[in-house]
Scaffold this motif. Sequence first.
Motif, PDB file in Angstrom:
ATOM      1  N   LEU A  31       9.381   5.754  -4.257  1.00 16.68           N
ATOM      2  CA  LEU A  31       9.410   4.906  -3.056  1.00 16.68           C
ATOM      3  C   LEU A  31      10.790   4.304  -2.824  1.00 16.68           C
ATOM      4  O   LEU A  31      11.203   4.088  -1.679  1.00 16.68           O
ATOM      5  CB  LEU A  31       8.363   3.796  -3.174  1.00 16.68           C
ATOM      6  N   ASN A  32      11.506   4.014  -3.903  1.00 12.20           N
ATOM      7  CA  ASN A  32      12.859   3.484  -3.750  1.00 12.20           C
ATOM      8  C   ASN A  32      13.798   4.494  -3.096  1.00 12.20           C
ATOM      9  O   ASN A  32      14.815   4.123  -2.502  1.00 12.20           O
ATOM     10  CB  ASN A  32      13.428   3.062  -5.106  1.00 12.20           C
ATOM     11  N   ALA A  33      13.452   5.781  -3.228  1.00 10.70           N
ATOM     12  CA  ALA A  33      14.274   6.833  -2.617  1.00 10.70           C
ATOM     13  C   ALA A  33      13.954   7.031  -1.140  1.00 10.70           C
ATOM     14  O   ALA A  33      14.656   7.782  -0.460  1.00 10.70           O
ATOM     15  CB  ALA A  33      14.078   8.145  -3.373  1.00 10.70           C
ATOM     16  N   CYS A  34      12.913   6.369  -0.642  1.00  6.04           N
ATOM     17  CA  CYS A  34      12.516   6.531   0.759  1.00  6.04           C
ATOM     18  C   CYS A  34      13.433   5.722   1.678  1.00  6.04           C
ATOM     19  O   CYS A  34      13.822   4.603   1.359  1.00  6.04           O
ATOM     20  CB  CYS A  34      11.069   6.072   0.955  1.00  6.04           C
ATOM     21  N   LYS A  35      13.740   6.304   2.826  1.00  6.11           N
ATOM     22  CA  LYS A  35      14.510   5.591   3.842  1.00  6.11           C
ATOM     23  C   LYS A  35      13.605   4.693   4.671  1.00  6.11           C
ATOM     24  O   LYS A  35      14.011   3.602   5.082  1.00  6.11           O
ATOM     25  CB  LYS A  35      15.227   6.602   4.758  1.00  6.11           C
ATOM     26  N   PHE A  36      12.382   5.162   4.916  1.00  8.22           N
ATOM     27  CA  PHE A  36      11.399   4.379   5.654  1.00  8.22           C
ATOM     28  C   PHE A  36      10.020   4.669   5.065  1.00  8.22           C
ATOM     29  O   PHE A  36       9.792   5.718   4.462  1.00  8.22           O
ATOM     30  CB  PHE A  36      11.414   4.732   7.155  1.00  8.22           C
ATOM     31  N   TYR A  37       9.110   3.729   5.264  1.00  8.24           N
ATOM     32  CA  TYR A  37       7.736   3.937   4.830  1.00  8.24           C
ATOM     33  C   TYR A  37       6.806   3.138   5.741  1.00  8.24           C
ATOM     34  O   TYR A  37       7.203   2.193   6.429  1.00  8.24           O
ATOM     35  CB  TYR A  37       7.547   3.528   3.367  1.00  8.24           C
ATOM     36  N   SER A  38       5.535   3.553   5.747  1.00 10.58           N
ATOM     37  CA  SER A  38       4.514   2.836   6.508  1.00 10.58           C
ATOM     38  C   SER A  38       3.303   2.624   5.610  1.00 10.58           C
ATOM     39  O   SER A  38       3.112   3.335   4.617  1.00 10.58           O
ATOM     40  CB  SER A  38       4.102   3.638   7.750  1.00 10.58           C
ATOM     41  N   LEU A  39       2.499   1.631   5.967  1.00 13.16           N
ATOM     42  CA  LEU A  39       1.314   1.289   5.180  1.00 13.16           C
ATOM     43  C   LEU A  39       0.052   1.435   6.024  1.00 13.16           C
ATOM     44  O   LEU A  39       0.077   1.219   7.239  1.00 13.16           O
ATOM     45  CB  LEU A  39       1.415  -0.149   4.652  1.00 13.16           C
ATOM     46  N   ALA A  40      -1.023   1.801   5.358  1.00 14.15           N
ATOM     47  CA  ALA A  40      -2.350   1.833   5.978  1.00 14.15           C
ATOM     48  C   ALA A  40      -3.289   1.037   5.087  1.00 14.15           C
ATOM     49  O   ALA A  40      -3.333   1.250   3.872  1.00 14.15           O
ATOM     50  CB  ALA A  40      -2.845   3.273   6.140  1.00 14.15           C
ATOM     51  N   LEU A  41      -4.057   0.095   5.702  1.00 16.48           N
ATOM     52  CA  LEU A  41      -4.924  -0.801   4.938  1.00 16.48           C
ATOM     53  C   LEU A  41      -6.368  -0.646   5.381  1.00 16.48           C
ATOM     54  O   LEU A  41      -6.656  -0.490   6.573  1.00 16.48           O
ATOM     55  CB  LEU A  41      -4.498  -2.264   5.115  1.00 16.48           C
ATOM     56  N   ASP A  42      -7.252  -0.698   4.411  1.00 17.16           N
ATOM     57  CA  ASP A  42      -8.684  -0.641   4.705  1.00 17.16           C
ATOM     58  C   ASP A  42      -9.400  -1.563   3.733  1.00 17.16           C
ATOM     59  O   ASP A  42      -9.236  -1.445   2.516  1.00 17.16           O
ATOM     60  CB  ASP A  42      -9.211   0.783   4.583  1.00 17.16           C
ATOM     61  N   GLU A  43     -10.181  -2.489   4.264  1.00 19.59           N
ATOM     62  CA  GLU A  43     -10.914  -3.442   3.428  1.00 19.59           C
ATOM     63  C   GLU A  43     -12.397  -3.138   3.505  1.00 19.59           C
ATOM     64  O   GLU A  43     -12.964  -2.988   4.584  1.00 19.59           O
ATOM     65  CB  GLU A  43     -10.626  -4.870   3.897  1.00 19.59           C
ATOM     66  N   SER A  44     -13.029  -2.994   2.320  1.00 14.03           N
ATOM     67  CA  SER A  44     -14.454  -2.688   2.269  1.00 14.03           C
ATOM     68  C   SER A  44     -15.077  -3.411   1.084  1.00 14.03           C
ATOM     69  O   SER A  44     -14.366  -4.061   0.296  1.00 14.03           O
ATOM     70  CB  SER A  44     -14.671  -1.176   2.148  1.00 14.03           C
ATOM     71  N   THR A  45     -16.387  -3.313   0.939  1.00 15.61           N
ATOM     72  CA  THR A  45     -17.117  -3.995  -0.132  1.00 15.61           C
ATOM     73  C   THR A  45     -17.770  -2.962  -1.033  1.00 15.61           C
ATOM     74  O   THR A  45     -18.415  -2.022  -0.548  1.00 15.61           O
ATOM     75  CB  THR A  45     -18.191  -4.932   0.438  1.00 15.61           C
ATOM     76  N   ASP A  46     -17.594  -3.120  -2.361  1.00 15.79           N
ATOM     77  CA  ASP A  46     -18.179  -2.152  -3.290  1.00 15.79           C
ATOM     78  C   ASP A  46     -19.608  -2.533  -3.637  1.00 15.79           C
ATOM     79  O   ASP A  46     -20.184  -3.485  -3.088  1.00 15.79           O
ATOM     80  CB  ASP A  46     -17.314  -2.034  -4.551  1.00 15.79           C
ATOM     81  N   VAL A  47     -20.230  -1.791  -4.559  1.00 18.11           N
ATOM     82  CA  VAL A  47     -21.636  -1.979  -4.910  1.00 18.11           C
ATOM     83  C   VAL A  47     -21.897  -3.312  -5.587  1.00 18.11           C
ATOM     84  O   VAL A  47     -23.039  -3.788  -5.618  1.00 18.11           O
ATOM     85  CB  VAL A  47     -22.123  -0.827  -5.824  1.00 18.11           C
ATOM     86  N   SER A  48     -20.843  -3.924  -6.160  1.00 18.58           N
ATOM     87  CA  SER A  48     -21.001  -5.228  -6.811  1.00 18.58           C
ATOM     88  C   SER A  48     -20.715  -6.379  -5.849  1.00 18.58           C
ATOM     89  O   SER A  48     -20.571  -7.518  -6.270  1.00 18.58           O
ATOM     90  CB  SER A  48     -20.076  -5.327  -8.033  1.00 18.58           C
ATOM     91  N   ASP A  49     -20.646  -6.057  -4.536  1.00 13.51           N
ATOM     92  CA  ASP A  49     -20.423  -7.044  -3.473  1.00 13.51           C
ATOM     93  C   ASP A  49     -19.060  -7.729  -3.611  1.00 13.51           C
ATOM     94  O   ASP A  49     -18.904  -8.905  -3.265  1.00 13.51           O
ATOM     95  CB  ASP A  49     -21.548  -8.088  -3.481  1.00 13.51           C
TER      96      ASP A  49
END
Length: 271
Positions: free
Chosen positions: A174-192
């Motif tokens: 990642l340090n070698a990258c000139k640019f980067y983007s992020l994708a986020l997803d929030e969910s709930t697992d079986v243990s709530d």
Amino acid sequence: MSTPVIKAKKRKIDSECRVFKSSWTLDFFVVEHNEYLLCLICQEKIAVFKEYNIKRHYSTKHADTFDTLTGQVRIDRVNLLKDSINSQQSFFKAVKLSSETATKISFLITEAIAKSGKPLSEGEFVKDCLDIFTSVACPNKKSIVESISLSHQTVARRVDDLSSNIEISLIKRLNACKFYSLALDESTDVSDTAQLAIFVRGVTENFEIIEELLDLCPMKGTTTGQDIFNVVKHVFMKFKLADEKLSGLTTDGAPAMTGKHKALLALCSNQ
């Protein structure tokens, strides 16, 4: 008028170009080994390639016993001692190689267990299977199997080591990258428990594309925009991501992500 004092330069051994002389082996029972001299008799190291030092070592410690050996008898004794040294070195090399092989197998089996999602205690079962196989197919390899450590404690440590190695490797990429983007997803697992998945996609100056799951962060308690922002900020610090290289941020569209005032996108824009 005072006479200037000329300081004598100290001699450096490296500049004297001292080299090993083959005659020293027969005269003083020494051989060259890993950039130093080794006494074949007592296996003591002699650091300086200088005949005076070698002769002094031989005269003070071995001359009384070995000066009586002459001619072919002396040659045979030198060859016998050299063979003994070589045998010892071969033994230790074989032990080291066997240990390295056992460790490598342990890591490879641990990786397979982790990828398959099996319990960490499966390592002991795998070792039992390997023991059965070697007993029948290749008994001469049984000692290697016996030296493989696959207890659940060892497998757990191996998983941690593999995880740390992957994280370090990802940071370098990642340090070698000139640019980067992020994708986020929030969910709930079986243990709530809320889990925030963060994906990264970057490009280097050579147009190499890097796309990985950056982190999976459990979120205890509330999942407000501020909470998510704090987690993302921690991930930035953990993976040493530069803010100025962030070119895009994609979310699942939840209010805590896309609200105008206190959501994640709003907080990121105000930084």
